[in-house]
Structures are given as C-alpha cells and as structure tokens.
Design a protein around this motif. Structure first.
Motif, PDB file in Angstrom:
ATOM      1  N   SER A   5       0.818  -1.220   0.000  1.00 47.50           N
ATOM      2  CA  SER A   5       0.000   0.000   0.000  1.00 47.50           C
ATOM      3  C   SER A   5       0.851   1.268   0.000  1.00 47.50           C
ATOM      4  CB  SER A   5      -0.946   0.010   1.194  1.00 47.50           C
ATOM      5  OG  SER A   5      -0.213  -0.024   2.405  1.00 47.50           O
ATOM      6  N   MET A   8       2.234   1.243  -4.099  1.00 47.26           N
ATOM      7  CA  MET A   8       1.351   0.975  -5.240  1.00 47.26           C
ATOM      8  C   MET A   8       0.773   2.268  -5.826  1.00 47.26           C
ATOM      9  SD  MET A   8      -2.092  -0.394  -3.397  1.00 47.26           S
ATOM     10  CE  MET A   8      -3.329   0.765  -2.861  1.00 47.26           C
ATOM     11  N   ARG A  10      -2.503   4.093  -6.734  1.00 48.10           N
ATOM     12  CA  ARG A  10      -3.905   3.996  -6.323  1.00 48.10           C
ATOM     13  C   ARG A  10      -4.890   4.364  -7.420  1.00 48.10           C
ATOM     14  NH1 ARG A  10      -4.726   2.760  -1.175  1.00 48.10           N
ATOM     15  NH2 ARG A  10      -2.959   2.961   0.226  1.00 48.10           N
ATOM     16  N   GLU A  81      -3.096  -5.373  -0.359  1.00 49.80           N
ATOM     17  CA  GLU A  81      -2.470  -4.098  -0.022  1.00 49.80           C
ATOM     18  C   GLU A  81      -1.662  -4.139   1.263  1.00 49.80           C
ATOM     19  OE1 GLU A  81      -5.362  -0.991   0.672  1.00 49.80           O
ATOM     20  OE2 GLU A  81      -6.657  -2.351   1.788  1.00 49.80           O
ATOM     21  N   ASP A  82      -1.963  -5.091   2.152  1.00 50.90           N
ATOM     22  CA  ASP A  82      -1.243  -5.163   3.425  1.00 50.90           C
ATOM     23  C   ASP A  82      -0.101  -6.187   3.415  1.00 50.90           C
ATOM     24  OD1 ASP A  82      -2.802  -7.446   3.412  1.00 50.90           O
ATOM     25  OD2 ASP A  82      -3.746  -7.073   5.350  1.00 50.90           O
ATOM     26  N   VAL A 102      -3.802  -4.799  -7.028  1.00 49.72           N
ATOM     27  CA  VAL A 102      -3.777  -4.819  -5.565  1.00 49.72           C
ATOM     28  C   VAL A 102      -5.215  -4.742  -5.071  1.00 49.72           C
ATOM     29  CG1 VAL A 102      -2.897  -3.700  -3.485  1.00 49.72           C
ATOM     30  CG2 VAL A 102      -1.547  -3.621  -5.601  1.00 49.72           C
ATOM     31  N   ASP A 104      -7.996  -5.207  -1.521  1.00 52.02           N
ATOM     32  CA  ASP A 104      -8.075  -5.227  -0.065  1.00 52.02           C
ATOM     33  C   ASP A 104      -8.507  -6.628   0.362  1.00 52.02           C
ATOM     34  OD1 ASP A 104     -10.881  -5.368  -0.380  1.00 52.02           O
ATOM     35  OD2 ASP A 104     -11.186  -3.266   0.154  1.00 52.02           O
TER      36      ASP A 104
END
Length: 146
Positions: A5, A8, A10, A81-82, A102, A104
């Motif tokens: 995150s 990346m 967005r 993302e994590d 990516v 969530d």
C-alpha cells in the motif's frame, strides 16, 4: 517492513468487460500502459494487455468493437495491499509478471503495483527483477532461424 500500500499506484485506470477493445486501447494510450485491470464496480474480474488485444482479437479477425471480455484474461494473479513488499517481489518473480492488481481483504480493487513501483524500493527488487526477466521457454527467440 514496508507494505504494498505504501508503493502501489492507487489511481489505476480500470476498464469494464463490456467496453470495446478500441476504448481499452485508447485508455492504454492515454495512461501509457500496456495492461489494464478489468472491473465490474470495484470487483476485479480480469486483466487485459496490449498483447491480449493483438493475439486474441486482431489476429483472430475481431474488430475494434469487440468486447474486452472477449480478449481479457479471467484468471487474475493479485496481491493484497497489506502484504510485505518482499513477499510480493518474490511472488512476482515466481509467476514472472511485471504488474499485479492490488486488492483489499474483501478482494476489492484498490490499485496496481508495477515493477517500476518496486524499483524505488531496495529490498527484494533485484530478486524480483532477476526472476521476472529470466528467459521463458515459450518465448525464447535465440533458436529462431533466419
């Protein structure tokens, strides 16, 4: 450890599976990219590349009004993302891709990470680049004859 995150992109451009190939190609031109996530709402349903357009549409005689769904790859590799950057680098190396969507933890598209995003990071980048750039058995041109 840094997370995906943090590196990346967005604001990844997304194309709908019902859009035309021409619209997808125009979007690729506008964002100067060769791959687009295919989404319905915020759900990732595929990926389309400039190569997909050439091989699955143009080579088969399909025109610019063909649908993205006719050329897209439905089996999508992605990362969360994590996730740690080093883990994603290793994964990209193993599957030999230069970009990953990516998502969530609800598997909703939140961005895209590219090799160039990772190049700005030192940990794992050389390993990823080495794995991604290794010659493929399927595309080896060294045995081509003139």
């Amino acid at each position: 450890m840094k997370k995906i995150s943090e590196v990346m992109t967005r604001d990844a451009k997304v194309v709908n599976p019902n859009d035309t190939i021409q619209n997808a190609a125009k979007l690729m031109k506008e964002c100067d990219c060769g791959v687009l996530p295919v989404g319905e709402g915020d759900r990732l349903v595929g990926m389309i590349t400039d190569r997909d357009i050439a091989v699955r549409c143009i080579a088969d005689g399909k025109g610019p009004n063909s649908k993205v769904r006719d050329a897209m790859t439905q089996e999508v590799k992605y990362c969360f993302e994590d996730e740690d950057i080093s883990h994603v680098c290793t994964n990209m190396s193993e599957i030999q891709v230069r970009r990953l969507p990516v998502v969530d933890r609800n598997k909703r598209l939140v961005g895209i990470v590219s090799l160039s995003d990772l190049v700005r990071q030192s940990a794992g980048t050389a390993k990823a680049l080495h794995g991604i750039a290794r010659p493929s058995q399927h595309h080896n041109q060294s045995s081509a004859t003139a």
